[in-house]
Design an enzyme around this catalytic site. Structure first.
Site, PDB file in Angstrom:
ATOM      1  N   TYR A  11      14.160  47.460  34.046  1.00 48.15           N
ATOM      2  CA  TYR A  11      12.819  47.761  35.225  1.00 48.15           C
ATOM      3  C   TYR A  11      11.637  48.804  34.585  1.00 48.15           C
ATOM      4  O   TYR A  11      10.918  47.668  35.084  1.00 48.15           O
ATOM      5  CB  TYR A  11      13.633  49.263  35.048  1.00 48.15           C
ATOM      6  CG  TYR A  11      13.200  50.508  35.632  1.00 48.15           C
ATOM      7  CD1 TYR A  11      12.527  50.685  36.471  1.00 48.15           C
ATOM      8  CD2 TYR A  11      12.859  52.052  34.929  1.00 48.15           C
ATOM      9  CE1 TYR A  11      11.667  51.654  37.221  1.00 48.15           C
ATOM     10  CE2 TYR A  11      12.296  52.881  35.764  1.00 48.15           C
ATOM     11  CZ  TYR A  11      12.021  52.782  37.172  1.00 48.15           C
ATOM     12  OH  TYR A  11      11.208  53.621  37.040  1.00 48.15           O
ATOM     13  N   ILE A  12      11.170  48.371  33.363  1.00 47.60           N
ATOM     14  CA  ILE A  12       9.678  48.771  32.623  1.00 47.60           C
ATOM     15  C   ILE A  12       9.405  47.832  32.909  1.00 47.60           C
ATOM     16  O   ILE A  12       8.202  47.077  32.641  1.00 47.60           O
ATOM     17  CB  ILE A  12      10.003  49.457  31.571  1.00 47.60           C
ATOM     18  CG1 ILE A  12      10.197  51.099  32.027  1.00 47.60           C
ATOM     19  CG2 ILE A  12       8.141  49.730  31.591  1.00 47.60           C
ATOM     20  CD1 ILE A  12      10.852  52.409  31.034  1.00 47.60           C
ATOM     21  N   ASN A  32      17.776  38.657  27.838  1.00 42.25           N
ATOM     22  CA  ASN A  32      19.339  37.399  27.704  1.00 42.25           C
ATOM     23  C   ASN A  32      19.920  37.698  29.112  1.00 42.25           C
ATOM     24  O   ASN A  32      21.356  37.368  29.224  1.00 42.25           O
ATOM     25  CB  ASN A  32      19.567  37.895  26.312  1.00 42.25           C
ATOM     26  CG  ASN A  32      20.681  39.555  26.826  1.00 42.25           C
ATOM     27  OD1 ASN A  32      20.303  40.411  27.949  1.00 42.25           O
ATOM     28  ND2 ASN A  32      21.138  40.147  25.524  1.00 42.25           N
ATOM     29  N   GLY A  36      19.777  42.983  32.195  1.00 41.92           N
ATOM     30  CA  GLY A  36      18.036  42.623  33.574  1.00 41.92           C
ATOM     31  C   GLY A  36      18.332  41.854  34.812  1.00 41.92           C
ATOM     32  O   GLY A  36      19.566  41.379  35.033  1.00 41.92           O
ATOM     33  N   ALA A  73      13.345  44.517  24.969  1.00 47.62           N
ATOM     34  CA  ALA A  73      14.994  44.524  25.222  1.00 47.62           C
ATOM     35  C   ALA A  73      16.076  45.259  24.284  1.00 47.62           C
ATOM     36  O   ALA A  73      15.595  45.656  22.960  1.00 47.62           O
ATOM     37  CB  ALA A  73      14.998  43.407  24.930  1.00 47.62           C
ATOM     38  N   ALA A  74      16.314  45.705  25.064  1.00 42.49           N
ATOM     39  CA  ALA A  74      17.402  47.500  24.267  1.00 42.49           C
ATOM     40  C   ALA A  74      18.301  47.623  25.586  1.00 42.49           C
ATOM     41  O   ALA A  74      17.993  47.728  26.659  1.00 42.49           O
ATOM     42  CB  ALA A  74      16.611  48.377  24.224  1.00 42.49           C
ATOM     43  N   TYR A 140      20.639  56.326  20.235  1.00 40.73           N
ATOM     44  CA  TYR A 140      19.380  55.733  21.236  1.00 40.73           C
ATOM     45  C   TYR A 140      18.463  56.110  20.265  1.00 40.73           C
ATOM     46  O   TYR A 140      17.644  55.348  20.203  1.00 40.73           O
ATOM     47  CB  TYR A 140      19.477  56.014  22.850  1.00 40.73           C
ATOM     48  CG  TYR A 140      17.967  55.987  23.030  1.00 40.73           C
ATOM     49  CD1 TYR A 140      17.771  54.467  23.380  1.00 40.73           C
ATOM     50  CD2 TYR A 140      17.534  56.943  24.354  1.00 40.73           C
ATOM     51  CE1 TYR A 140      17.062  53.653  23.631  1.00 40.73           C
ATOM     52  CE2 TYR A 140      15.850  56.413  24.472  1.00 40.73           C
ATOM     53  CZ  TYR A 140      16.273  54.914  25.020  1.00 40.73           C
ATOM     54  OH  TYR A 140      15.118  54.147  25.101  1.00 40.73           O
ATOM     55  N   PHE A 207      23.533  68.913  36.093  1.00 38.76           N
ATOM     56  CA  PHE A 207      23.764  69.398  34.890  1.00 38.76           C
ATOM     57  C   PHE A 207      23.041  70.985  33.920  1.00 38.76           C
ATOM     58  O   PHE A 207      22.225  71.110  33.373  1.00 38.76           O
ATOM     59  CB  PHE A 207      23.461  67.968  33.525  1.00 38.76           C
ATOM     60  CG  PHE A 207      24.429  67.051  34.039  1.00 38.76           C
ATOM     61  CD1 PHE A 207      25.262  67.499  34.729  1.00 38.76           C
ATOM     62  CD2 PHE A 207      23.862  65.729  34.041  1.00 38.76           C
ATOM     63  CE1 PHE A 207      26.375  65.863  35.413  1.00 38.76           C
ATOM     64  CE2 PHE A 207      24.487  64.566  34.412  1.00 38.76           C
ATOM     65  CZ  PHE A 207      25.673  64.803  35.090  1.00 38.76           C
ATOM     66  N   ARG A 281      24.637  69.326  30.109  1.00 45.74           N
ATOM     67  CA  ARG A 281      24.977  67.769  29.858  1.00 45.74           C
ATOM     68  C   ARG A 281      24.792  67.345  28.111  1.00 45.74           C
ATOM     69  O   ARG A 281      23.854  68.015  27.568  1.00 45.74           O
ATOM     70  CB  ARG A 281      24.396  66.204  30.344  1.00 45.74           C
ATOM     71  CG  ARG A 281      24.927  64.995  29.927  1.00 45.74           C
ATOM     72  CD  ARG A 281      24.004  64.069  30.719  1.00 45.74           C
ATOM     73  NE  ARG A 281      22.757  63.984  30.486  1.00 45.74           N
ATOM     74  CZ  ARG A 281      21.588  63.564  31.079  1.00 45.74           C
ATOM     75  NH1 ARG A 281      21.841  61.851  31.652  1.00 45.74           N
ATOM     76  NH2 ARG A 281      20.356  63.424  31.045  1.00 45.74           N
TER      77      ARG A 281
HETATM   78  N1  UDP Z   1      20.635  65.467  35.722  1.00 52.96           N
HETATM   79  C1  UDP Z   1      20.942  66.029  36.397  1.00 52.96           C
HETATM   80  N2  UDP Z   1      22.140  65.566  36.459  1.00 52.96           N
HETATM   81  C2  UDP Z   1      22.229  64.571  36.981  1.00 52.96           C
HETATM   82  C3  UDP Z   1      22.027  63.370  35.394  1.00 52.96           C
HETATM   83  C4  UDP Z   1      21.025  63.696  35.055  1.00 52.96           C
HETATM   84  O1  UDP Z   1      21.100  67.377  36.280  1.00 52.96           O
HETATM   85  O2  UDP Z   1      23.318  63.247  37.481  1.00 52.96           O
HETATM   86  C5  UDP Z   1      19.133  66.231  34.255  1.00 52.96           C
HETATM   87  C6  UDP Z   1      19.498  65.983  32.847  1.00 52.96           C
HETATM   88  O3  UDP Z   1      20.575  66.941  32.698  1.00 52.96           O
HETATM   89  C7  UDP Z   1      17.968  66.230  33.057  1.00 52.96           C
HETATM   90  C8  UDP Z   1      17.348  65.383  33.528  1.00 52.96           C
HETATM   91  O4  UDP Z   1      18.156  65.682  34.759  1.00 52.96           O
HETATM   92  O5  UDP Z   1      17.931  67.596  32.507  1.00 52.96           O
HETATM   93  C9  UDP Z   1      16.234  63.830  33.867  1.00 52.96           C
HETATM   94  O6  UDP Z   1      17.716  63.343  32.935  1.00 52.96           O
HETATM   95  P1  UDP Z   1      17.540  61.709  32.994  1.00 52.96           P
HETATM   96  O7  UDP Z   1      19.014  60.748  32.389  1.00 52.96           O
HETATM   97  O8  UDP Z   1      17.315  61.571  34.127  1.00 52.96           O
HETATM   98  O9  UDP Z   1      17.030  61.417  31.795  1.00 52.96           O
HETATM   99  P2  UDP Z   1      16.544  62.250  30.173  1.00 52.96           P
HETATM  100  O10 UDP Z   1      15.943  63.532  30.137  1.00 52.96           O
HETATM  101  O11 UDP Z   1      18.455  62.214  29.918  1.00 52.96           O
HETATM  102  O12 UDP Z   1      16.248  60.617  29.574  1.00 52.96           O
END
Ligand code: UDP
Length: 329
Positions: A11-12, A32, A36, A73-74, A140, A207, A281
């Site tokens: 993506y980036i 690889n 991608g 790459a990661a 991560y 979330f 989450r």
């Molecule tokens: N989020 C959400 N519902 C989803 C996916 C993400 O509410 O289905 C929220 C997540 O809790 C965070 C924000 O959106 O607060 C951004 O999440 P994302 O996974 O895009 O990026 P992160 O901040 O985790 O790198």
């Protein structure tokens, strides 16, 4: 001038390949293709299908007269890293070690590294500056911090130089609509909201609604992928001009809640996107906003595409034209 772009089909990476071309560099992609997409590569760009850990990378660097490496790459999914840490340590940490060591053997001394705001963990002060405590809360983020540390040690002891770019929330797509975000599974908010707008998902789940923020949902700093790409080119120029090793944050400096993202996506798409309110989450900090003053003042970077309607509008353009992502699946 030839620049190796690891993960250049991601993506980036794929957006940065275009920024390099525009700036007059010659990008050479090393990917690889585990995640991608062949469809993201512009015509005529030399592409080598190889893992970053492959010992042959030394020859790739020498044979192609590579002057600098942009290392994308990661594996990059927080949730997956907490379920399966082994692949994160192997692919990100061990893989990067082999790549950095290949560069040392080949005499390639400049690295622009794709790092992340996840190296900070739960911040104590907002906006986050580069000298904030580094205390990642997930695997991560830890793997990215380990790679930053490796680059720092190689820099101070072997004399190579690097810039680590700590991205906040990368989003949006190239204005052409020909490349964009295509992860499987997709976990990021904006593509998931747009999938719900397209009817590919029944709804978007928010979330957590009990965070200590104005509307109770998490706040993030969304940065247009094309602005990220420009920053990589500036960082590579800085290193080639003799700049010292360091890390920079990359964000827009503006925070938006999950509810604000959904509201803006409704405005942009004209679709009344269905929403379900769910649990938090695990591991999500409530608020992440970057201070990007350092990269602005030192490299002259300026986010030009990161107004929220433009980020979501460009992402929507890509999603509408490519509802199933790239055609190579
Ligand atoms: N989020 C959400 N519902 C989803 C996916 C993400 O509410 O289905 C929220 C997540 O809790 C965070 C924000 O959106 O607060 C951004 O999440 P994302 O996974 O895009 O990026 P992160 O901040 O985790 O790198």
């Amino acid at each position: 001038m030839n620049i190796l772009v690891t993960g250049g089909a991601g993506y980036i990476g794929s957006h940065t390949v275009r920024a390099l071309l525009q700036a007059g560099f010659t990008p050479i992609i090393l990917d690889n293709f585990s995640r991608g997409h062949h469809g993201s590569i512009p015509e005529g760009v030399k592409t080598i299908e190889m893992d970053i850990a492959d010992p042959q990378v030394v020859n790739v660097l020498k044979d192609n007269d590579i002057k600098g490496i942009m290392h994308f790459a990661a594996h990059s999914q927080v949730g997956e890293s907490m379920q399966n840490p082994a692949i994160y340590y192997e692919n990100n940490v061990v893989g990067s070690y082999h790549l950095i060591e290949s560069a040392r053997k080949a005499g390639v001394n400049h690295f622009v590294f794709s790092s992340t705001a996840a190296v900070y963990g739960e911040p104590k002060v907002i906006p986050i500056q580069e000298n904030a405590e580094l205390s990642p809360t997930n695997v991560y983020g830890r793997t990215k911090l380990m790679i930053e540390d490796m680059l720092k040690d190689y820099s101070s002891i072997y004399g190579s130089t690097y810039v680590a770019l700590r991205y906040f929330n990368a989003a949006g797509a190239d204005a052409s609509g020909t490349i964009g975000e295509d992860h499987s599974p997709e976990t990021h908010l904006i593509p998931l909201v747009l999938d719900a707008a397209l009817g590919k998902r029944p709804h978007i789940t928010v979330f957590g609604t009990d965070y200590d923020t104005l509307d109770g949902t998490c706040i993030r700093d969304y940065i247009h992928v094309s602005d990220l790409a420009t920053a990589h080119v500036l960082a590579m120029r800085y290193l080639l001009d003799g700049g010292a090793s360091r890390s920079f944050n990359l964000g827009s400096g503006n925070g938006f809640s999950v509810k604000a993202i959904i509201e803006t996506a409704r405005e942009v798409t004209g679709v009344d996107i269905p929403v379900v309110y769910g649990e938090r989450r695990a591991g999500d900090p409530s608020t992440l906003i970057a201070s990007s003053e350092a990269i602005k003042s030192i490299l002259g970077w300026n986010p030009e595409h990161s107004e929220l309607h433009q980020i979501i509008g460009d992402a929507w353009h890509w999603h509408q034209q490519h509802p199933n992502g790239f055609d190579d699946k």
